[in-house]
Scaffold this motif. Structure first.
Motif, PDB file in Angstrom:
ATOM      1  N   ILE A 104      -8.316   0.852   7.022  1.00 57.63           N
ATOM      2  CA  ILE A 104      -7.740   1.453   5.689  1.00 57.63           C
ATOM      3  C   ILE A 104      -8.896   1.913   4.876  1.00 57.63           C
ATOM      4  O   ILE A 104     -10.028   1.409   4.966  1.00 57.63           O
ATOM      5  CB  ILE A 104      -7.017  -0.176   4.800  1.00 57.63           C
ATOM      6  CG1 ILE A 104      -6.448   0.937   3.970  1.00 57.63           C
ATOM      7  CG2 ILE A 104      -7.788  -0.753   4.660  1.00 57.63           C
ATOM      8  CD1 ILE A 104      -4.961  -0.151   2.819  1.00 57.63           C
ATOM      9  N   ARG A 152       0.610  -1.045  -0.429  1.00 52.58           N
ATOM     10  CA  ARG A 152      -0.253   0.353  -0.159  1.00 52.58           C
ATOM     11  C   ARG A 152       0.654   1.132  -0.017  1.00 52.58           C
ATOM     12  O   ARG A 152       2.493   1.525   0.916  1.00 52.58           O
ATOM     13  CB  ARG A 152      -1.184  -0.371   1.338  1.00 52.58           C
ATOM     14  CG  ARG A 152      -1.932  -1.650   1.111  1.00 52.58           C
ATOM     15  CD  ARG A 152      -3.244  -1.085   0.410  1.00 52.58           C
ATOM     16  NE  ARG A 152      -4.343  -1.848  -0.064  1.00 52.58           N
ATOM     17  CZ  ARG A 152      -5.360  -1.186  -0.267  1.00 52.58           C
ATOM     18  NH1 ARG A 152      -5.706  -0.252  -1.231  1.00 52.58           N
ATOM     19  NH2 ARG A 152      -6.493  -1.944   0.133  1.00 52.58           N
ATOM     20  N   TRP A 192      -2.668   3.859   6.942  1.00 55.67           N
ATOM     21  CA  TRP A 192      -3.464   3.324   7.875  1.00 55.67           C
ATOM     22  C   TRP A 192      -4.765   4.582   8.269  1.00 55.67           C
ATOM     23  O   TRP A 192      -3.962   5.709   8.187  1.00 55.67           O
ATOM     24  CB  TRP A 192      -3.302   2.372   9.286  1.00 55.67           C
ATOM     25  CG  TRP A 192      -2.072   0.981   8.171  1.00 55.67           C
ATOM     26  CD1 TRP A 192      -1.038   1.493   8.763  1.00 55.67           C
ATOM     27  CD2 TRP A 192      -2.399   0.281   7.796  1.00 55.67           C
ATOM     28  NE1 TRP A 192      -0.014   0.958   8.177  1.00 55.67           N
ATOM     29  CE2 TRP A 192      -1.222  -0.127   7.455  1.00 55.67           C
ATOM     30  CE3 TRP A 192      -3.510   0.318   7.145  1.00 55.67           C
ATOM     31  CZ2 TRP A 192      -0.904  -1.303   6.456  1.00 55.67           C
ATOM     32  CZ3 TRP A 192      -3.467  -0.938   5.664  1.00 55.67           C
ATOM     33  CH2 TRP A 192      -1.915  -1.849   5.486  1.00 55.67           C
ATOM     34  N   ARG A 216      -2.364   7.787   1.468  1.00 57.41           N
ATOM     35  CA  ARG A 216      -3.103   8.008   1.522  1.00 57.41           C
ATOM     36  C   ARG A 216      -2.835   9.817   1.184  1.00 57.41           C
ATOM     37  O   ARG A 216      -2.348  10.266   1.927  1.00 57.41           O
ATOM     38  CB  ARG A 216      -4.012   7.992   3.122  1.00 57.41           C
ATOM     39  CG  ARG A 216      -5.085   8.044   2.556  1.00 57.41           C
ATOM     40  CD  ARG A 216      -6.458   8.263   4.382  1.00 57.41           C
ATOM     41  NE  ARG A 216      -6.674   6.361   4.524  1.00 57.41           N
ATOM     42  CZ  ARG A 216      -7.270   5.405   3.853  1.00 57.41           C
ATOM     43  NH1 ARG A 216      -8.237   6.471   3.121  1.00 57.41           N
ATOM     44  NH2 ARG A 216      -6.652   4.315   3.964  1.00 57.41           N
TER      45      ARG A 216
END
Length: 282
Positions: free
Chosen positions: A282, A62, A141, A65
């Motif tokens: 998530i 990942r 996260w 964000r």
């Protein structure tokens, strides 16, 4: 999705957006949306072509964000608009990390953020402006509020009771103290709690969580507690002492799972373990 509030905090300063904002000294910051709160996280992986059709792909990881806080500024005094717009232009101005906390559908989560582009603050009337703050969280996260659980060592409270001739007329070795309860991860991604071991353990201790153990075979005192980070490190104060742990099976709590940490004194002693845990999404 009902976004009800969002707060950006950094360096002792905070900016609050609220979907039902009440004027504060004639100023309203109405929250419209927090894009990237759902989704917003990409994937990176190593890809290699085969000689024939297709290819090979490594594990997918990942990325960080991407988030944009969107709002609307409203003031009762037009002269206040420019002052507030200038303040909003300074959100996370120093380039350092802050914290974004948002409440969506009754669930309050937070993540570390940095400014990720030019703040969009555009007047759309003599007493109002649209606001868009682009943010980036290096961590994919989202975290719930921290909870702390306490665990005593296995067999704590067990020992020879004096005098030998008790009122019951028999010797007693006491009774084991019950565990303080399970640690539950209500999120949808693995959680990596932090464990702080405080006490006097002359021969060290072993911490076991869901069949994964970290063993610290060195004298431990209350004045120098040992902190175990599930992400893969052991600390005493500001010193990284990971290499001195003889067993390093880093514990984690899977999504929707409950675990009960177990603390064992290797050569006697007494103390406790503080498990600092946050639900992870998530």
């Amino acid at each position: 999705m009902a976004v009800t509030s969002a707060t950006i905090e950094w360096g002792g300063v905070r900016v609050d957006f609220d979907s039902d904002a009440v004027p504060d000294a004639g100023v309203r910051l109405v929250l419209l949306d927090v894009t990237g709160w759902y989704g917003g996280v990409g994937v990176r992986t190593e890809k290699t072509d085969r000689v024939g059709h297709g290819g090979w792909a490594g594990r997918a990881w990942r990325t960080g964000r991407s988030i944009t806080v969107k709002g609307h500024l409203e003031v009762t005094d037009p002269r206040e608009r420019d002052r507030v717009m200038r303040s909003l232009s300074a959100v996370l101005w120093d380039g350092e990390e802050g914290t974004l906390t948002a409440t969506v559908d009754g669930l309050t989560l937070s993540c570390p953020v940095k400014l990720d582009g030019e703040p969009g603050i555009v007047p759309d009337g003599i007493a109002s402006a649209t606001v868009q703050l682009p943010l980036y969280s290096p961590d994919p996260w989202l975290f719930g509020e921290e909870r702390v659980h306490f665990t005593r060592p296995v067999e704590a409270g067990v020992g020879l009771v004096f005098p030998l001739f008790t009122p019951a007329g028999v010797m007693s070795y006491g009774s084991a103290l019950a565990e303080d309860g399970q640690v539950v991860n209500r999120g949808d991604a693995d959680a990596y709690p932090s464990f702080l071991i405080v006490g006097d353990f002359p021969g060290g201790f072993r911490l076991t969580v869901d069949r994964r153990s970290v063993e610290w075979p060195w004298p431990t005192t209350k004045t120098a507690p040992v902190q175990i980070e599930s992400a893969g490190s052991v600390w005493i104060g500001s010193a990284n002492v990971t290499k001195q742990a003889t067993l390093r099976e880093w514990p984690r709590i899977g999504p929707g799972r409950a675990v009960t940490p177990s603390l064992t004194a290797l050569q006697g002693g007494d103390g406790w373990c503080e498990t600092h845990h946050r639900d992870t999404y998530i």
